[in-house]
Design a protein around this motif. Sequence first.
Motif, mmCIF file in Angstrom:
data_model
loop_
_atom_site.group_PDB
_atom_site.id
_atom_site.type_symbol
_atom_site.label_atom_id
_atom_site.label_comp_id
_atom_site.label_asym_id
_atom_site.label_seq_id
_atom_site.Cartn_x
_atom_site.Cartn_y
_atom_site.Cartn_z
ATOM 1 N N LEU A 84 0.971 -1.178 0.250
ATOM 2 C CA LEU A 84 0.320 -0.590 0.059
ATOM 3 C C LEU A 84 0.780 1.402 0.088
ATOM 4 N N LEU A 85 2.039 1.318 0.727
ATOM 5 C CA LEU A 85 2.474 2.511 0.925
ATOM 6 C C LEU A 85 3.353 2.580 -0.940
ATOM 7 N N CYS A 86 3.633 1.159 -1.118
ATOM 8 C CA CYS A 86 4.364 1.291 -2.514
ATOM 9 C C CYS A 86 3.390 1.512 -3.463
ATOM 10 N N CYS A 87 2.027 1.216 -3.549
ATOM 11 C CA CYS A 87 0.645 1.898 -4.440
ATOM 12 C C CYS A 87 0.775 4.030 -3.893
ATOM 13 N N GLN A 88 0.957 3.784 -2.942
ATOM 14 C CA GLN A 88 0.642 5.681 -2.583
ATOM 15 C C GLN A 88 1.622 6.457 -3.284
ATOM 16 N N PHE A 89 3.214 5.491 -3.089
ATOM 17 C CA PHE A 89 4.056 6.609 -2.931
ATOM 18 C C PHE A 89 3.505 6.399 -4.921
ATOM 19 N N LEU A 90 3.814 5.524 -6.118
ATOM 20 C CA LEU A 90 3.328 5.454 -7.167
ATOM 21 C C LEU A 90 2.560 6.446 -7.247
ATOM 22 N N ARG A 91 1.087 6.685 -7.088
ATOM 23 C CA ARG A 91 0.050 7.520 -7.070
ATOM 24 C C ARG A 91 0.726 9.524 -7.128
ATOM 25 N N GLN A 92 1.615 8.888 -6.119
ATOM 26 C CA GLN A 92 2.029 10.336 -5.938
ATOM 27 C C GLN A 92 3.138 11.034 -6.937
ATOM 28 N N LEU A 93 3.562 10.232 -7.606
ATOM 29 C CA LEU A 93 5.109 10.402 -8.028
ATOM 30 C C LEU A 93 4.180 10.388 -9.209
ATOM 31 N N SER A 94 3.101 9.796 -9.713
ATOM 32 C CA SER A 94 2.640 9.957 -11.159
ATOM 33 C C SER A 94 2.387 11.145 -11.459
ATOM 34 N N HIS A 95 1.904 11.631 -10.694
ATOM 35 C CA HIS A 95 1.096 13.101 -10.693
ATOM 36 C C HIS A 95 2.411 14.163 -10.589
ATOM 37 N N VAL A 96 3.273 14.244 -10.000
ATOM 38 C CA VAL A 96 4.012 15.240 -10.172
ATOM 39 C C VAL A 96 5.158 14.987 -11.429
#
Length: 130
Positions: A84-96
């Motif tokens: 879940l932390l990895c998925c959250q990081f990927l989601r945030q990174l994809s936005h920036v």
Amino acid sequence: GVYEERRNDWIKGTDWEYIKKRFAPFIAGDELWRGAESAEGLDPIKGLDFGFTRAVQHWYHGGAFEDFKDLCSSSEGDIVRHFLLCCQFLRQLSHVVEDPVLAERLKAVRSKLFRDVMDAETNLRRSCSI
């Protein structure tokens, strides 16, 4: 970080030579970054940890959650938390990220990881609608 190896953790089948070769530029950059922080008198960030790589590969390629008990020593809760932390990081990174191709690739990777037990909200909604 998303994953930090504990003293008694083990991950079965991790190909360390492949990881060292494939991720050498990232490892070198990580060491350079931490060295610069130390030189400035800052507490360096934690280094990259590839200990969960085999488990991520297994899940990314459609493996079953039940197989984790044979792949690693982490508890089921820790495994879900790491993903879940990895998925959250990927989601945030994809936005920036500014590169739209990279952003789409990050989203595609996230969608392969964020499934089954990792996607508790969808599972809960599904069970409530029955």
